[in-house]
Design a protein around this motif. Structure first.
Motif, mmCIF file in Angstrom:
data_model
loop_
_atom_site.group_PDB
_atom_site.id
_atom_site.type_symbol
_atom_site.label_atom_id
_atom_site.label_comp_id
_atom_site.label_asym_id
_atom_site.label_seq_id
_atom_site.Cartn_x
_atom_site.Cartn_y
_atom_site.Cartn_z
ATOM 1 N N VAL A 70 0.864 -1.187 0.000
ATOM 2 C CA VAL A 70 0.000 0.000 0.000
ATOM 3 C C VAL A 70 0.900 1.236 0.000
ATOM 4 O O VAL A 70 2.044 1.181 0.456
ATOM 5 C CB VAL A 70 -0.955 0.032 1.222
ATOM 6 C CG1 VAL A 70 -1.986 -1.083 1.142
ATOM 7 C CG2 VAL A 70 -0.198 -0.053 2.527
ATOM 8 N N TRP A 73 2.588 2.282 3.414
ATOM 9 C CA TRP A 73 3.162 1.170 4.178
ATOM 10 C C TRP A 73 4.093 1.658 5.287
ATOM 11 O O TRP A 73 3.997 1.216 6.419
ATOM 12 C CB TRP A 73 3.900 0.224 3.240
ATOM 13 C CG TRP A 73 4.577 -0.914 3.925
ATOM 14 C CD1 TRP A 73 5.910 -1.032 4.213
ATOM 15 C CD2 TRP A 73 3.969 -2.106 4.432
ATOM 16 N NE1 TRP A 73 6.174 -2.222 4.856
ATOM 17 C CE2 TRP A 73 4.989 -2.901 5.005
ATOM 18 C CE3 TRP A 73 2.664 -2.580 4.462
ATOM 19 C CZ2 TRP A 73 4.742 -4.140 5.592
ATOM 20 C CZ3 TRP A 73 2.420 -3.817 5.048
ATOM 21 C CH2 TRP A 73 3.456 -4.575 5.600
ATOM 22 N N ILE A 76 2.429 2.883 8.552
ATOM 23 C CA ILE A 76 1.686 1.959 9.407
ATOM 24 C C ILE A 76 2.628 1.551 10.540
ATOM 25 O O ILE A 76 3.688 0.979 10.289
ATOM 26 C CB ILE A 76 1.233 0.708 8.622
ATOM 27 C CG1 ILE A 76 0.325 1.104 7.461
ATOM 28 C CG2 ILE A 76 0.539 -0.282 9.559
ATOM 29 C CD1 ILE A 76 0.043 -0.039 6.489
ATOM 30 N N ALA A 79 4.997 -1.672 10.473
ATOM 31 C CA ALA A 79 5.028 -2.332 9.161
ATOM 32 C C ALA A 79 6.436 -2.340 8.562
ATOM 33 O O ALA A 79 6.941 -3.396 8.160
ATOM 34 C CB ALA A 79 4.049 -1.646 8.201
ATOM 35 N N GLU A 146 -4.471 -6.023 9.657
ATOM 36 C CA GLU A 146 -5.064 -6.200 8.333
ATOM 37 C C GLU A 146 -4.583 -5.066 7.434
ATOM 38 O O GLU A 146 -4.729 -3.893 7.769
ATOM 39 C CB GLU A 146 -6.592 -6.165 8.423
ATOM 40 C CG GLU A 146 -7.197 -7.204 9.338
ATOM 41 C CD GLU A 146 -7.050 -8.625 8.824
ATOM 42 O OE1 GLU A 146 -7.137 -8.839 7.605
ATOM 43 O OE2 GLU A 146 -6.837 -9.525 9.668
ATOM 44 N N VAL A 147 -3.981 -5.443 6.301
ATOM 45 C CA VAL A 147 -3.509 -4.453 5.338
ATOM 46 C C VAL A 147 -3.857 -4.956 3.937
ATOM 47 O O VAL A 147 -3.505 -6.086 3.576
ATOM 48 C CB VAL A 147 -1.977 -4.229 5.442
ATOM 49 C CG1 VAL A 147 -1.513 -3.196 4.415
ATOM 50 C CG2 VAL A 147 -1.583 -3.796 6.846
#
Length: 191
Positions: A70, A73, A76, A79, A146-147
């Motif tokens: 995404v 990223w 997040i 992440a 959740e990604v």
């Protein structure tokens, strides 16, 4: 976002994950008899291994020059940093073994084929386990996020002695220091 360099990260510009309590239940848990495929073409059942195992988990490794999962990223919390974390375990592998780690594994929900490419590219001296079907993740209640419609394991490290979790490192930040933190713990808690 194009991931030009997966190892060169300014951690001061990346949001740190918070301790959301999602791993507090793990210490003392017995590992369930779940078999996972590994990048060395074996099937590994962590509960059946003798001695001390180190398992570090991460959301998802990237590939140099490829588009991120995404666009945001890196923003997040928790992440970014899978490759630096993995490389830190690679670089300290011999020292981890010398202080009692009979086994060292990486773990993510990515496919074995994807992980095999990464393991080869990074010259990993240990296998990486694929929990693509989330069997171990769900059985242990590992912290997830959740990604882009995918369930990914939040970054953590487990010390497993004789099939039981004895230590959890969570949250992990910055990721490139995780292996040295595990190494220090192993030195202070020899079996």
């Amino acid at each position: 976002m194009n991931q030009k360099n997966l190892l060169d990260v300014d951690w001061s510009k990346i949001p740190a994950p918070i301790d959301d309590g999602a791993a507090t239940h793990l210490v003392g848990l017995k590992i369930p008899p779940v078999s996972l495929v590994a990048t060395d073409d074996t099937s590994v059942t962590l509960s059946a291994l003798r001695g001390r195992s180190v398992v570090f988990a991460y959301p998802r490794t990237g590939e140099p020059g490829k588009i991120a999962l995404v666009d945001d990223w890196d923003m997040i919390p928790g992440a970014r940093g899978c490759t630096p974390q993995t490389c830190s375990f690679r670089d300290l592998f011999a020292e981890l073994k010398a202080v009692g780690a009979a086994h060292v594994f990486g773990l993510s929900t990515q496919s074995n084929a994807y992980q095999a490419e990464m393991a080869s590219r990074l010259h990993l001296p240990f296998p990486v386990l694929s929990d693509e079907k989330l069997a171990l993740t769900r059985a242990l209640g590992l912290p997830t996020m959740e990604v882009a419609g995918l369930t990914l394991i939040k970054r953590l490290a487990l010390i497993i002695d004789g099939g039981r979790i004895t230590q959890v490192f969570y949250p992990v930040f910055p990721p490139d220091r995780n292996a040295s933190d595990v190494l220090e713990w192993l030195k202070e808690n020899r079996i």
